[in-house]
Design a protein around this motif. Structure first.
Motif, PDB file in Angstrom:
ATOM      1  N   ARG A 581       0.948  -1.162   0.156  1.00  0.00           N
ATOM      2  CA  ARG A 581       0.143   0.060  -0.051  1.00  0.00           C
ATOM      3  C   ARG A 581       0.721   1.324  -0.033  1.00  0.00           C
ATOM      4  NH1 ARG A 581      -1.725   3.574   3.391  1.00  0.00           N
ATOM      5  NH2 ARG A 581      -0.539   2.685   5.051  1.00  0.00           N
ATOM      6  N   ILE A 582       1.858   1.212   0.775  1.00  0.00           N
ATOM      7  CA  ILE A 582       2.944   2.257   0.930  1.00  0.00           C
ATOM      8  C   ILE A 582       3.474   2.426  -0.320  1.00  0.00           C
ATOM      9  CG2 ILE A 582       4.736   3.459   1.847  1.00  0.00           C
ATOM     10  CD1 ILE A 582       3.911   2.149   4.744  1.00  0.00           C
ATOM     11  N   ARG A 583       3.907   1.545  -1.016  1.00  0.00           N
ATOM     12  CA  ARG A 583       4.730   1.654  -2.313  1.00  0.00           C
ATOM     13  C   ARG A 583       3.670   2.347  -3.455  1.00  0.00           C
ATOM     14  NH1 ARG A 583       7.191  -3.351  -0.731  1.00  0.00           N
ATOM     15  NH2 ARG A 583       5.484  -4.421  -1.950  1.00  0.00           N
ATOM     16  N   ALA A 584       2.391   1.615  -3.383  1.00  0.00           N
ATOM     17  CA  ALA A 584       1.419   2.249  -4.369  1.00  0.00           C
ATOM     18  C   ALA A 584       0.888   3.795  -3.937  1.00  0.00           C
ATOM     19  CB  ALA A 584       0.111   1.437  -4.249  1.00  0.00           C
ATOM     20  N   GLU A 585       1.036   3.987  -2.785  1.00  0.00           N
ATOM     21  CA  GLU A 585       0.726   5.680  -2.401  1.00  0.00           C
ATOM     22  C   GLU A 585       1.826   6.436  -2.961  1.00  0.00           C
ATOM     23  OE1 GLU A 585      -0.320   5.602   1.700  1.00  0.00           O
ATOM     24  OE2 GLU A 585      -2.310   4.898   1.358  1.00  0.00           O
ATOM     25  N   ALA A 586       3.296   5.804  -2.799  1.00  0.00           N
ATOM     26  CA  ALA A 586       4.202   6.719  -3.130  1.00  0.00           C
ATOM     27  C   ALA A 586       4.305   6.601  -4.518  1.00  0.00           C
ATOM     28  CB  ALA A 586       5.499   5.792  -2.470  1.00  0.00           C
ATOM     29  N   THR A 587       4.270   5.470  -5.365  1.00  0.00           N
ATOM     30  CA  THR A 587       4.127   5.584  -6.773  1.00  0.00           C
ATOM     31  C   THR A 587       2.824   6.709  -7.274  1.00  0.00           C
ATOM     32  OG1 THR A 587       4.894   3.377  -6.640  1.00  0.00           O
ATOM     33  CG2 THR A 587       4.082   4.179  -8.939  1.00  0.00           C
ATOM     34  N   SER A 588       1.832   6.657  -6.835  1.00  0.00           N
ATOM     35  CA  SER A 588       0.747   7.489  -7.056  1.00  0.00           C
ATOM     36  C   SER A 588       1.197   9.103  -6.736  1.00  0.00           C
ATOM     37  CB  SER A 588      -0.561   7.158  -6.395  1.00  0.00           C
ATOM     38  OG  SER A 588      -1.409   7.938  -6.674  1.00  0.00           O
ATOM     39  N   TYR A 589       1.632   9.226  -5.476  1.00  0.00           N
ATOM     40  CA  TYR A 589       2.068  10.686  -5.217  1.00  0.00           C
ATOM     41  C   TYR A 589       3.013  11.117  -6.156  1.00  0.00           C
ATOM     42  CZ  TYR A 589       4.073  14.316  -2.534  1.00  0.00           C
ATOM     43  OH  TYR A 589       4.536  15.792  -2.053  1.00  0.00           O
ATOM     44  N   SER A 590       4.238  10.042  -6.448  1.00  0.00           N
ATOM     45  CA  SER A 590       5.216  10.534  -7.409  1.00  0.00           C
ATOM     46  C   SER A 590       4.703  10.887  -8.703  1.00  0.00           C
ATOM     47  CB  SER A 590       6.374   9.578  -7.417  1.00  0.00           C
ATOM     48  OG  SER A 590       7.174   9.647  -8.364  1.00  0.00           O
ATOM     49  N   TYR A 591       3.657  10.019  -9.172  1.00  0.00           N
ATOM     50  CA  TYR A 591       3.086  10.093 -10.511  1.00  0.00           C
ATOM     51  C   TYR A 591       2.220  11.366 -10.619  1.00  0.00           C
ATOM     52  CZ  TYR A 591       0.427   9.280 -14.812  1.00  0.00           C
ATOM     53  OH  TYR A 591      -0.137   9.764 -16.027  1.00  0.00           O
ATOM     54  N   ARG A 592       1.644  11.642  -9.422  1.00  0.00           N
ATOM     55  CA  ARG A 592       0.667  12.786  -9.508  1.00  0.00           C
ATOM     56  C   ARG A 592       1.474  14.157  -9.205  1.00  0.00           C
ATOM     57  NH1 ARG A 592      -1.683  11.447  -5.387  1.00  0.00           N
ATOM     58  NH2 ARG A 592      -0.756  12.850  -3.843  1.00  0.00           N
ATOM     59  N   THR A 593       2.592  14.070  -8.459  1.00  0.00           N
ATOM     60  CA  THR A 593       3.315  15.326  -8.314  1.00  0.00           C
ATOM     61  C   THR A 593       4.429  15.685  -9.468  1.00  0.00           C
ATOM     62  OG1 THR A 593       3.572  14.765  -5.784  1.00  0.00           O
ATOM     63  CG2 THR A 593       5.137  16.280  -6.679  1.00  0.00           C
ATOM     64  N   LYS A 594       4.645  14.573  -9.950  1.00  0.00           N
ATOM     65  CA  LYS A 594       5.318  14.779 -11.369  1.00  0.00           C
ATOM     66  C   LYS A 594       4.639  15.416 -12.362  1.00  0.00           C
ATOM     67  CE  LYS A 594       8.448  12.517 -14.512  1.00  0.00           C
ATOM     68  NZ  LYS A 594       8.944  11.085 -14.939  1.00  0.00           N
ATOM     69  N   THR A 595       3.519  14.616 -12.575  1.00  0.00           N
ATOM     70  CA  THR A 595       2.520  15.165 -13.448  1.00  0.00           C
ATOM     71  C   THR A 595       2.042  16.612 -13.412  1.00  0.00           C
ATOM     72  OG1 THR A 595       1.856  12.851 -13.937  1.00  0.00           O
ATOM     73  CG2 THR A 595       0.398  14.488 -14.989  1.00  0.00           C
ATOM     74  N   ILE A 596       1.716  16.964 -12.173  1.00  0.00           N
ATOM     75  CA  ILE A 596       1.306  18.167 -11.970  1.00  0.00           C
ATOM     76  C   ILE A 596       2.522  19.173 -12.063  1.00  0.00           C
ATOM     77  CG2 ILE A 596       0.508  19.790 -10.053  1.00  0.00           C
ATOM     78  CD1 ILE A 596      -1.014  17.428  -8.869  1.00  0.00           C
TER      79      ILE A 596
END
Length: 671
Positions: A581-596
């Motif tokens: 879950r933590i890895r998924a959230e980190a991946t999602s946060y990374s993708y979201r932050t990078k995309t934004i």
């Protein structure tokens, strides 16, 4: 004159009886008893027959009764001579004042009467003790010897037995015939035991002639003669007891040491006369004079003999059952090595012919180790089948459930311990018990003792019947010892924990293969069906409590390990899920932050280009977008920038938006 002649006749008869008893006793001792002792007991290898050896008993009793008859004749002679002297004294004129009957000088008559009164009791007890002592001696000798002595003179047996049988027959018949006269009645027991010796010598002649049967016929007949002699010995005691209760006649003729059973063969008519006298006494009239008794007296013994011959003839018929095979024997030798198939077969009458039957489908069982929870073992003797070995034991079908017994409780026997190995890291229970006392032996071998019950199920192979019947003296005992050997060898190389837990099935398979291999090497002729290991536990007395502590500690260790494994099985998936879950959230946060960030960077670049083209218009549009979007929910007041001197009053109490209750209803309903 007539009375005097009667006394003289009595004296002559008494003297003759004394001579006959002396001659008969000497002949019995010298010609019969001493040779039988030498050939049958002292040098048994000359004859090689147990039946011949048993001839010591009848000849010894014959000597005892000959000696008793000799004393009887001597006392009777003295008493008769004394009676003759009394008769002469009564005729003298000078003895009219004396009572001859009370004269203390005349004691022979009283001695004779006392002898007739008490000697039969003494002879009965003496005969019983003699028979019992000799039979016990023979029984211990037969049980203690490893094998029968080899016969060194094959011709001596039949010849000696035939000679002794002939002498016993002629002497016994003479003395029994002489004893029919009342004056010689005490010679009847002597003659009867000589005839018993004739029967034993005749049987000895038969078994020594057929000595090629390997001694089996001699063993069987010897056991039969042994039992018959034991019954005759017990008859002495029975006669001694019932003598106190049986009815008396005026003149008692039969001494109690005289055997009624022997008289059935030596003088059948005398037995019937005794029965007739007893019936006459009981009923009070002459029953023996009726025609029914006369018919029975003539026909009883022939009919009994006839039916005995018929029953003996039935022993020639033998049946081999549907699931059996048979082996036909004649005089102890196998007629054909080919087993008999199911059917009816004829042989010579027993014990000259026989058919041995064996089942090749039935499951038999022997047990290695303890059998019962109360400590009893399978030690009971099994009846011998005539070949010197016992019949196989059928497998028990059960019935009542076996009670549950904890192996920590005292039970079983201490003679069936097996040595097993101890796994590395697990000391034996013995070492544990020594540790508790502070006496640890660090050099102790890694072995332990274990008790168990090993039932072995087997069946006789059709092609191994001959091996099972004749190759081994006792195939059941041989299989038992083979099982003990195989179990000892295998268990010494395995672990105690394997035997008591998971390795039991493989151990049973290995034991079955080992026992089958050893059984084939010994030619037992059987097939091992199943081998089981039951009731395996360490010795109870000292080892079991300490071993129980070790097992308890191992169980606690196992429980702790299982609890840890359970905790690990429960915690590791939860941790793995949380990490995922933590890895998924980190991946999602990374993708979201990078995309934004990329989108912001692109928007900024676009705004920069727009700003550079029209700066004022960009600022105005940005200002208006701020008011429209970011300040949408904020209350705004618009004031003209050119009116610098004006004063404005702002009412912040005014609602930003109207509710339904603030609407003027009258204004709405004007129409």
């Amino acid at each position: 004159m007539e009375r005097k002649s009667d006394i003289r006749a009595e004296i002559d008869n008494a003297r003759l009886m004394t001579k006959l008893s002396v001659i008969g006793g000497i002949i019995t001792v010298v010609v019969l008893l001493i040779p039988v002792l030498i050939f049958g007991v002292i040098k048994p290898d000359l004859i090689g027959s147990d039946v011949f050896s048993l001839g010591v008993i009848p000849y010894s009793l014959a000597v005892v009764f000959a000696f008793a008859a000799m004393i009887y004749g001597m006392l009777n002679t003295s008493a008769a001579q004394e009676a003759e002297e009394k008769q002469l004294l009564e005729k003298r004129n000078d003895t009219h004042a004396l009572n001859v009957e009370e004269d203390v000088r005349f004691t022979a008559g009283r001695s004779f009467e006392n002898y007739k009164k008490y000697a039969p009791y003494v002879l009965s007890i003496l005969g019983a003790v003699l028979v019992a002592a000799v039979l016990v001696a023979f029984s211990r000798y037969w049980d203690g010897r490893l094998e029968k002595p080899a016969v060194t003179g094959a011709v001596y047996g039949p010849v000696a037995s035939a000679v002794f049988a002939a002498l016993s027959l002629f002497a016994g018949a003479f003395f029994v015939g002489q004893s029919r006269q009342p004056a010689f009645r005490w010679l009847r027991a002597f003659g009867a035991w000589l005839l018993a010796g004739f029967v034993i010598m005749f049987l000895s002649m038969i078994v020594t002639v057929f000595a090629s049967s390997g001694g089996r016929l001699d063993t069987v007949i010897a056991r039969v003669v042994f039992v018959i002699l034991a019954i005759l010995g017990a008859e002495f005691i029975v006669s001694f007891i019932i003598e106190f209760y049986r009815p008396r006649t005026i003149r008692e003729m039969r001494p109690i040491f005289e055997s009624k059973l022997l008289s059935l063969f030596t003088e059948p008519g005398g037995v019937m006369r005794n029965i007739a006298l007893a019936l006459d006494y009981q009923f009070g009239f002459k029953v023996s004079g009726t025609w029914i008794y006369s018919f029975l007296e003539r026909s009883f013994f022939p009919v009994v003999l006839f039916w005995a011959l018929i029953f003996w003839g039935f022993t020639m018929i033998h049946e081999v059952g549907p699931s059996q095979v048979g082996i036909k024997e004649r005089l102890g030798k196998v007629v054909s090595e080919e087993p008999l198939q199911p059917g009816i077969y004829w042989t010579l009458p027993y014990p000259f012919g026989e058919v041995k039957r064996f089942s090749c489908t039935e499951i038999y069982q022997v047990v290695i180790g303890e059998l019962h929870a109360d400590g009893e073992e399978e030690a009971e003797e099994v009846a011998d089948d005539g070949h010197g070995h016992s019949q196989p034991q059928k497998k028990s079908t059960g019935g009542e459930p076996t009670p549950v017994v904890l192996w920590t409780a005292a039970h079983g026997s201490d003679t069936n311990n097996f040595i097993v190995a101890v796994e590395p890291g697990l000391r034996s229970a013995e070492s544990k018990s020594e540790d508790a006392e502070g006496k640890e032996d660090r050099n102790a071998a890694s072995i332990a003792f274990i008790r168990m019950m090993i039932p072995i199920d087997y069946r006789i192979r059709p092609d191994g019947v001959m091996d099972f019947a004749y190759r081994n003296a006792d195939p059941v005992a041989t299989l038992t010892r083979i099982g003990q050997q195989a179990a000892t060898e295998y268990l010494a190389s395995t672990s105690i924990m394997d035997i008591m837990s998971s390795g039991r099935a493989s151990a049973q398979t290995a034991l079955k293969e080992r026992i089958q291999k050893l059984a084939d090497e010994h030619h037992i002729g059987i097939e091992i069906v199943k081998v089981m290991i039951l009731d395996s536990h360490p010795p109870v007395e000292k080892v079991a409590p300490a071993f129980q502590d070790v097992i308890g500690a191992m169980e606690e260790k196992e429980a702790t390990v299982l609890k840890a494994e359970s905790y690990a099985a429960r915690t590791v998936p939860e941790a793995e899920a949380e990490a995922a879950r933590i890895r998924a959230e980190a991946t999602s946060y990374s993708y979201r932050t990078k995309t934004i960030a990329e989108a912001e960077a692109g928007r900024f670049n676009t705004q920069l280009v727009t700003y550079r083209i029209m700066p004022r218009m960009f600022r105005l549009k940005a200002y208006l977008d701020l008011l429209e979007n970011d300040c949408r929910d904020i209350r705004k007041f618009i004031i003209a920038s050119g009116l610098d001197n004006e004063v404005y009053q702002l009412n912040f109490e005014t609602k930003q938006q109207l509710d339904l209750i603030d609407v003027d209803a009258s204004a709405l309903g004007g129409n």
